[in-house]
Design a protein around this motif. Structure first.
Motif, PDB file in Angstrom:
ATOM      1  N   SER A  92      10.365 -42.477 -45.275  1.00  0.00           N
ATOM      2  CA  SER A  92      10.444 -42.246 -46.734  1.00  0.00           C
ATOM      3  C   SER A  92       9.063 -42.043 -47.359  1.00  0.00           C
ATOM      4  CB  SER A  92      11.122 -43.443 -47.385  1.00  0.00           C
ATOM      5  OG  SER A  92      11.185 -43.276 -48.783  1.00  0.00           O
ATOM      6  N   THR A 142       6.978 -39.644 -47.080  1.00  0.00           N
ATOM      7  CA  THR A 142       5.946 -38.948 -46.299  1.00  0.00           C
ATOM      8  C   THR A 142       6.387 -37.568 -45.840  1.00  0.00           C
ATOM      9  OG1 THR A 142       6.715 -39.866 -44.202  1.00  0.00           O
ATOM     10  CG2 THR A 142       5.074 -41.155 -45.415  1.00  0.00           C
ATOM     11  N   MET A 147      -4.501 -44.742 -44.024  1.00  0.00           N
ATOM     12  CA  MET A 147      -4.697 -44.391 -45.420  1.00  0.00           C
ATOM     13  C   MET A 147      -4.078 -45.442 -46.316  1.00  0.00           C
ATOM     14  SD  MET A 147      -1.939 -41.294 -45.820  1.00  0.00           S
ATOM     15  CE  MET A 147      -1.633 -41.418 -47.564  1.00  0.00           C
ATOM     16  N   ASN A 153      -2.202 -45.985 -50.071  1.00  0.00           N
ATOM     17  CA  ASN A 153      -1.598 -45.257 -51.176  1.00  0.00           C
ATOM     18  C   ASN A 153      -1.026 -46.221 -52.199  1.00  0.00           C
ATOM     19  OD1 ASN A 153       1.586 -44.969 -51.575  1.00  0.00           O
ATOM     20  ND2 ASN A 153       1.219 -45.403 -49.401  1.00  0.00           N
ATOM     21  N   GLU A 156      19.193 -46.384 -47.267  1.00  0.00           N
ATOM     22  CA  GLU A 156      18.089 -47.312 -46.976  1.00  0.00           C
ATOM     23  C   GLU A 156      17.658 -47.996 -48.272  1.00  0.00           C
ATOM     24  OE1 GLU A 156      14.953 -46.176 -43.967  1.00  0.00           O
ATOM     25  OE2 GLU A 156      13.670 -46.241 -45.738  1.00  0.00           O
ATOM     26  N   GLY A 183       8.298 -51.653 -40.516  1.00  0.00           N
ATOM     27  CA  GLY A 183       8.498 -51.942 -41.908  1.00  0.00           C
ATOM     28  C   GLY A 183       7.697 -51.006 -42.787  1.00  0.00           C
ATOM     29  N   VAL A 234       8.490 -42.145 -38.523  1.00  0.00           N
ATOM     30  CA  VAL A 234       7.114 -41.662 -38.511  1.00  0.00           C
ATOM     31  C   VAL A 234       6.713 -41.264 -39.925  1.00  0.00           C
ATOM     32  CG1 VAL A 234       5.654 -39.774 -37.691  1.00  0.00           C
ATOM     33  CG2 VAL A 234       7.283 -40.864 -36.135  1.00  0.00           C
TER      34      VAL A 234
END
Ligand SMILES: Cc1cc2nc3c(=O)[nH]c(=O)nc-3n(C[C@H](O)[C@H](O)[C@H](O)COP(=O)(O)O)c2cc1C
Length: 319
Positions: free
Chosen positions: A35, A37, A83, A85, A142, A207, A280
């Protein structure tokens, strides 16, 4: 455009089955796009950037009841091996999502998983009921529990009772399999896993990002407008693996591993620890085809070790 039906067979070695079961759900591949990405999957597939036949499903970016503009920039910054965010759940809101985004996802040659977040348990229930009305062509729902509960500001995913309350409420209004995405930002993730499994979760996604910050010391300022953000990418893989191991030991609920996966070998680490599938995220920013490439690599590794499917490797670790 994505490859025609049958492309999956052509892309992986004969005798290898990439299919896998996550509770009641059969996926064509154990690798899903995480989710936030990968957009809705429509963008990358439409530009021919990925063969989604090799992907088990696309998890849409979190949707909330009302549209959200997200946080002010800068809201992403690169860190060593990852990274940070703090996007702030930017999304068009459930009405527009169901009307405009979902039809495109239904047409993809892979599973469509919707991801929701609310400000309280009633919000989650409302969103789940809206998704239920539109459930045709949806693989699973989800729940993103990494968001603050408006009543006291603590993330739902940090409190077993609150997390369980959200899951039980959602289960009352949906017939879809419910995947519960946990936050690693807790002292004992197993406690949350057990609570949501007992409340009816059909799978755990383990997670989300790990809280962190990055600093520009010359300016005496944080790199992100919000100060803190979520760390993702290879830097968090050892943490995600440990969280998966703890959840697998604590409950029989199927686990989908997520955190820092960039290769087939990375993904298989999660599988031998006991995950049923993987998601991923950050790797897709570097290469939009990452999820498909990782699935192809898994198939190659299965051939190398003489396994016909990942089920033969799942949970085979000796600690
Ligand atoms: C830019 C960005 C946006 C994200 N947005 C969401 C989101 O909307 N909902 C969600 O559940 N997770 C979101 N995530 C978390 C990812 O789905 C994933 O759990 C996390 O990044 C760890 O996996 P990775 O290391 O492979 O990226 C986001 C991650 C990133 C990097």
């Amino acid at each position: 455009m994505s490859a025609p039906a049958g492309a999956l067979d052509a892309a992986i070695p004969a005798g290898v089955d990439l299919g896998c079961d996550v509770g009641p759900v059969r996926l064509q591949s154990p690798v899903l796009a995480a989710s936030g990405t990968f957009g809705s999957g429509v963008e990358a597939a439409g530009h021919g950037l990925i063969d989604l036949h090799l992907v088990g499903g696309v998890v849409a970016k979190t949707v909330t009841r009302e549209p959200r503009a997200g946080n002010d920039p800068p809201r992403m910054t690169e860190t060593p091996a990852g990274m940070l965010n703090s996007i702030g759940l930017q999304n068009p809101g459930i009405d527009r999502f169901l009307e405009v985004v979902l039809p495109g996802m239904r047409a993809l040659p892979t599973g469509a998983i919707l991801n929701i977040a609310g400000a309280d348990a009633a919000d989650y229930e409302h969103l789940a009921a809206r998704v239920e009305e539109a459930r045709d062509g949806v693989t699973a729902l989800e729940l993103n529990l990494s968001c603050p509960n408006v009543s006291h500001g603590l993330d739902f995913g940090r409190e077993p009772a609150q997390a369980a309350k959200v899951v039980a409420g959602v289960k009352r209004v949906t017939t879809l399999p419910v995947w519960v995405k946990l936050t690693p930002n807790v002292t004992r993730i197993a406690d949350i896993a057990v609570a949501v499994a007992d409340a009816g979760a059909d799978a755990l996604v383990v997670g989300n990002t790990v809280l962190g910050t990055a600093i520009d010391w010359r300016r005496r300022r944080p790199m992100l407008t919000t100060g803190f953000g979520g760390l993702s990418g290879p830097a968090i893989r050892p943490i995600a693996l440990r969280c998966v191991a703890e959840c697998v030991r604590a409950t029989d609920c199927p686990v989908i591993g997520c955190g820092g996966i960039t290769s087939g070998d990375d993904a298989l680490e999660f599988i031998v620890v006991g995950a049923h599938a993987v998601q991923v995220g950050t790797a897709s920013f570097a290469a939009p085809s990452a999820a498909a490439g990782i699935a192809r690599e898994i198939a190659e590794r299965l051939v190398e070790v003489g396994a016909a499917s990942i089920a033969e490797l799942r949970g085979t670790i000796r600690w």
